[in-house]
Design an enzyme around this catalytic site. Structure first.
Site, PDB file in Angstrom:
ATOM      1  N   HIS A 268       0.879  -1.188   0.000  1.00 19.64           N
ATOM      2  CA  HIS A 268       0.000   0.000   0.000  1.00 19.64           C
ATOM      3  C   HIS A 268       0.911   1.231   0.000  1.00 19.64           C
ATOM      4  O   HIS A 268       1.770   1.360  -0.864  1.00 19.64           O
ATOM      5  CB  HIS A 268      -0.914  -0.122   1.221  1.00 19.64           C
ATOM      6  CG  HIS A 268      -2.092   0.792   1.270  1.00 19.64           C
ATOM      7  ND1 HIS A 268      -2.447   1.637   0.261  1.00 19.64           N
ATOM      8  CD2 HIS A 268      -3.028   0.992   2.249  1.00 19.64           C
ATOM      9  CE1 HIS A 268      -3.531   2.319   0.601  1.00 19.64           C
ATOM     10  NE2 HIS A 268      -3.902   1.947   1.814  1.00 19.64           N
ATOM     11  N   HIS A 307      -2.265  -2.239  -9.708  1.00 18.52           N
ATOM     12  CA  HIS A 307      -3.304  -1.646  -8.868  1.00 18.52           C
ATOM     13  C   HIS A 307      -4.525  -2.543  -8.901  1.00 18.52           C
ATOM     14  O   HIS A 307      -4.847  -3.100  -9.947  1.00 18.52           O
ATOM     15  CB  HIS A 307      -3.661  -0.239  -9.368  1.00 18.52           C
ATOM     16  CG  HIS A 307      -4.339   0.582  -8.343  1.00 18.52           C
ATOM     17  ND1 HIS A 307      -5.685   0.495  -8.103  1.00 18.52           N
ATOM     18  CD2 HIS A 307      -3.840   1.472  -7.459  1.00 18.52           C
ATOM     19  CE1 HIS A 307      -5.995   1.326  -7.125  1.00 18.52           C
ATOM     20  NE2 HIS A 307      -4.901   1.929  -6.715  1.00 18.52           N
ATOM     21  N   ASP A 363       2.496   5.583  -6.499  1.00 21.16           N
ATOM     22  CA  ASP A 363       3.723   5.509  -5.704  1.00 21.16           C
ATOM     23  C   ASP A 363       4.985   5.434  -6.555  1.00 21.16           C
ATOM     24  O   ASP A 363       6.084   5.527  -6.024  1.00 21.16           O
ATOM     25  CB  ASP A 363       3.681   4.275  -4.784  1.00 21.16           C
ATOM     26  CG  ASP A 363       2.688   4.451  -3.656  1.00 21.16           C
ATOM     27  OD1 ASP A 363       2.559   5.586  -3.169  1.00 21.16           O
ATOM     28  OD2 ASP A 363       2.028   3.470  -3.285  1.00 21.16           O
TER      29      ASP A 363
HETATM   30  N1  CMC Z   1       5.068  -6.760  -9.760  1.00 24.57           N
HETATM   31  C1  CMC Z   1       5.014  -7.963 -10.362  1.00 24.57           C
HETATM   32  N2  CMC Z   1       3.891  -8.642 -10.559  1.00 24.57           N
HETATM   33  C2  CMC Z   1       2.760  -8.087 -10.117  1.00 24.57           C
HETATM   34  C3  CMC Z   1       2.727  -6.834  -9.489  1.00 24.57           C
HETATM   35  C4  CMC Z   1       3.945  -6.171  -9.322  1.00 24.57           C
HETATM   36  N3  CMC Z   1       3.979  -4.967  -8.745  1.00 24.57           N
HETATM   37  N4  CMC Z   1       1.469  -6.526  -9.153  1.00 24.57           N
HETATM   38  C5  CMC Z   1       0.709  -7.549  -9.566  1.00 24.57           C
HETATM   39  N5  CMC Z   1       1.498  -8.495 -10.143  1.00 24.57           N
HETATM   40  C6  CMC Z   1       1.059  -9.743 -10.776  1.00 24.57           C
HETATM   41  C7  CMC Z   1       0.743 -10.786  -9.746  1.00 24.57           C
HETATM   42  O1  CMC Z   1       1.865 -11.587  -9.451  1.00 24.57           O
HETATM   43  C8  CMC Z   1      -0.337 -11.559 -10.448  1.00 24.57           C
HETATM   44  O2  CMC Z   1       0.265 -12.376 -11.424  1.00 24.57           O
HETATM   45  P1  CMC Z   1      -0.261 -13.885 -11.707  1.00 24.57           P
HETATM   46  O3  CMC Z   1      -1.635 -13.692 -12.274  1.00 24.57           O
HETATM   47  O4  CMC Z   1       0.730 -14.454 -12.630  1.00 24.57           O
HETATM   48  O5  CMC Z   1      -0.300 -14.545 -10.352  1.00 24.57           O
HETATM   49  C9  CMC Z   1      -1.122 -10.496 -11.195  1.00 24.57           C
HETATM   50  O6  CMC Z   1      -0.170  -9.461 -11.446  1.00 24.57           O
HETATM   51  C10 CMC Z   1      -2.295  -9.937 -10.401  1.00 24.57           C
HETATM   52  O7  CMC Z   1      -1.797  -9.401  -9.184  1.00 24.57           O
HETATM   53  P2  CMC Z   1      -2.534  -9.457  -7.789  1.00 24.57           P
HETATM   54  O8  CMC Z   1      -1.489  -9.502  -6.714  1.00 24.57           O
HETATM   55  O9  CMC Z   1      -3.581 -10.524  -7.789  1.00 24.57           O
HETATM   56  O10 CMC Z   1      -3.250  -8.047  -7.798  1.00 24.57           O
HETATM   57  P3  CMC Z   1      -3.901  -7.326  -6.565  1.00 24.57           P
HETATM   58  O11 CMC Z   1      -4.995  -6.501  -7.099  1.00 24.57           O
HETATM   59  O12 CMC Z   1      -4.251  -8.283  -5.493  1.00 24.57           O
HETATM   60  O13 CMC Z   1      -2.720  -6.410  -5.993  1.00 24.57           O
HETATM   61  C11 CMC Z   1      -1.261  -4.606  -5.653  1.00 24.57           C
HETATM   62  C12 CMC Z   1      -2.620  -5.059  -6.213  1.00 24.57           C
HETATM   63  C13 CMC Z   1      -1.195  -3.088  -5.714  1.00 24.57           C
HETATM   64  C14 CMC Z   1      -1.133  -5.042  -4.187  1.00 24.57           C
HETATM   65  C15 CMC Z   1      -0.124  -5.230  -6.504  1.00 24.57           C
HETATM   66  O14 CMC Z   1      -0.227  -4.800  -7.838  1.00 24.57           O
HETATM   67  C16 CMC Z   1       1.256  -4.932  -5.951  1.00 24.57           C
HETATM   68  O15 CMC Z   1       1.750  -5.671  -5.092  1.00 24.57           O
HETATM   69  N6  CMC Z   1       1.921  -3.824  -6.414  1.00 24.57           N
HETATM   70  C17 CMC Z   1       3.222  -3.451  -5.880  1.00 24.57           C
HETATM   71  C18 CMC Z   1       3.023  -2.642  -4.619  1.00 24.57           C
HETATM   72  C19 CMC Z   1       2.509  -1.267  -4.925  1.00 24.57           C
HETATM   73  O16 CMC Z   1       2.992  -0.572  -5.799  1.00 24.57           O
HETATM   74  N7  CMC Z   1       1.511  -0.832  -4.146  1.00 24.57           N
HETATM   75  C20 CMC Z   1       0.914   0.516  -4.257  1.00 24.57           C
HETATM   76  C21 CMC Z   1      -0.465   0.451  -4.831  1.00 24.57           C
HETATM   77  S1  CMC Z   1      -1.128   2.025  -5.348  1.00 24.57           S
HETATM   78  C22 CMC Z   1      -1.139   3.074  -4.006  1.00 24.57           C
HETATM   79  C23 CMC Z   1      -1.683   2.503  -2.746  1.00 24.57           C
HETATM   80  O17 CMC Z   1      -2.753   1.914  -2.703  1.00 24.57           O
HETATM   81  O18 CMC Z   1      -1.021   2.669  -1.733  1.00 24.57           O
END
Ligand code: CMC
Length: 436
Positions: A268, A307, A363
């Site tokens: 986050h 996201h 971010d």
């Molecule tokens: N790097 C690599 N792979 C990723 C990333 C990433 N940053 N984000 C998602 N994926 C992949 C994930 O491994 C999955 O792949 P597969 O289908 O092969 O298993 C697919 O994309 C879907 O990801 P998810 O984890 O199911 O998506 P989510 O909606 O649960 O997670 C998230 C959203 C923001 C937690 C995630 O994208 C992430 O960890 N991002 C990096 C951390 C980040 O930048 N967070 C800030 C978010 S925006 C501001 C805020 O809210 O604070």
């Protein structure tokens, strides 16, 4: 039968149910009527992480993840970022309308005049070790305000809620700045009521021996815009915590402290600090391809990418890029910016990231700008918490006004053991001898 409805047949009983659809949503409690037999509890919906569950009705922030639209109270984020100050946007989020000149003047005056901390709070802050992470200090210090303002417990009184809202918005920069001054061993700088919200924050962080702090206007405006971009984002993880804690009628200091705890995580708000660490590991644009390969192999995560809601890009990230260019005119270009641009370019051309709809989020560029402005990476997430506190409070106040809201209490699918025979202590087998 209304066409705006959903008809479901339960194949266990061959009964058919018709559920009304309102706002593109069916009510989860309507599923409880679907029972396999007399003793059956009724169907529940299973949604870990609330991927497809609306937890409230809200008229504060609109997000269309497919089209990349973000609006506060109906105003597009890019317009607000260009035309407003942060305190103006805070007013809009809390009260639903942009203030007129007199309202804004009064609002700024009121926030300015709540920015001091009680001396006992200062003593509390001094108890932290010099290397305490600022987010830990903020989370704990905001919680202590609950003890300073016991009147905050009356959350049913709108006037009382507003008083606590003003206190919290006003004190967040003071707590943050002083956590920084504590960490570097500098004396605290008390708020200066002549300065704007953002410039006063910079004053409390960076004033040294000069009689009056003067901020660079470009950097002060850049920080103000960054605050606007972070002010609210509907039902994200920390806002959901704010509502969940607030739903028990805990006071807002405890709820904001809990929300800030949620924000601190690296998935986050903690992501902005992680982005800087990641760019340092990558080191140069030549290493971007290798790093992306590691991400694809599951050995690293791309901080600041992806996201839950945005599928075609985060509208805030584009605005960030232009603020970065403006800030660099004053600070000089942060060399990490070029690595970030190359990372974005390469990722957006790569099938792996395109298929997963992974774009830079809010971010991704913020840390690079903050670093160029002189903020330590440990402060990045508190720089997110200060403006997001406004969103948390607007959402909390809206929840308190809603007749539909109940204490947050999800259900579970129990997967554990049942009706086990109790074994007295002296008869229990040693842990090592237990099966499994
Ligand atoms: N790097 C690599 N792979 C990723 C990333 C990433 N940053 N984000 C998602 N994926 C992949 C994930 O491994 C999955 O792949 P597969 O289908 O092969 O298993 C697919 O994309 C879907 O990801 P998810 O984890 O199911 O998506 P989510 O909606 O649960 O997670 C998230 C959203 C923001 C937690 C995630 O994208 C992430 O960890 N991002 C990096 C951390 C980040 O930048 N967070 C800030 C978010 S925006 C501001 C805020 O809210 O604070």
């Amino acid at each position: 039968m209304s066409s705006n409805s959903l008809t479901i047949t339960d194949n266990r009983t061959h009964r058919t149910y018709t559920l009304p659809i309102e706002n593109g949503t069916v009510s989860a409690t309507d599923f409880r009527k679907m029972r396999a037999g007399e003793d059956d509890f009724g169907l529940m919906v299973y949604d870990p992480g609330f991927v497809n569950t609306a937890s409230c009705k809200s008229s504060i922030t609109f997000v269309d993840g497919e089209r990349g639209i973000l609006e506060f109270r109906g105003y597009p984020i890019d317009v607000l970022a260009e035309r407003c100050t942060f305190l103006e946007v805070a007013y809009l989020l809390l009260f639903g309308e942009l203030p007129d000149a007199a309202e804004l003047k009064l609002w700024a005056y009121e926030i300015t005049h709540h920015s001091m901390l009680h001396e006992t709070t200062i003593k509390f802050m001094e108890g932290f070790r010099y290397d305490a992470h600022p987010m830990s200090v903020v989370v704990s210090t905001v919680a202590t305000l609950s003890a300073v303002y016991p009147d905050a417990k009356d959350v049913e009184d709108p006037a009382n809620r507003l008083l606590q809202i003003k206190r919290l918005i006003a004190k967040m920069p003071t707590i943050t700045a002083w956590s920084y001054r504590n960490s570097v061993g500098f004396p605290y700088v008390y708020p200066d009521n002549d300065l704007s919200y953002t410039v006063n924050f910079m004053n409390m962080l960076w004033k040294m021996v000069e009689p009056k702090y003067a901020a660079n206007p470009t950097l002060a405006r850049a920080l103000d815009v960054l605050f606007i971009l972070h002010a609210d984002h509907e039902q994200n993880c920390s806002t959901n915590v704010m509502r969940a804690v607030g739903s028990s009628q805990a006071d807002p200091y405890l709820a904001v402290s809990a929300a800030a705890g949620a924000l601190s995580g690296s998935l986050h708000g903690g992501a902005n600090e992680q982005v800087l660490k990641m760019l340092n590991v990558i080191g140069s644009t030549d290493n971007v391809a290798n790093y992306l390969q590691k991400v694809k192999e599951g050995k690293a995560r791309l901080a600041g990418f992806g996201h839950r809601v945005y599928e075609n890009g985060d509208p805030r990230a584009e605005i960030m890029k232009s603020i970065a260019e403006q800030a660099f005119q004053v600070t000089g270009r942060n060399p990490r910016f070029d690595i970030a641009l190359e990372l974005e370019r390469a990722a957006l051309e790569d099938k792996y990231f395109v298929e997963r709809k992974l774009y830079p989020n809010v971010d991704f560029y913020s840390g690079i700008i903050y670093e160029a402005m002189g903020f330590k990476p440990e402060l990045f997430t508190v720089l997110f918490a200060i403006p997001r506190c406004v969103g948390w409070l607007a959402q909390w106040d809206e929840m308190q006004r809603s007749a539909e809201q109940k204490i947050a209490r999800p259900r579970q699918i129990y997967t554990g053991e049942r009706k086990r025979s109790f074994i007295p202590l002296e008869e229990r087998a040693p842990a090592g001898a237990r099966k499994g």
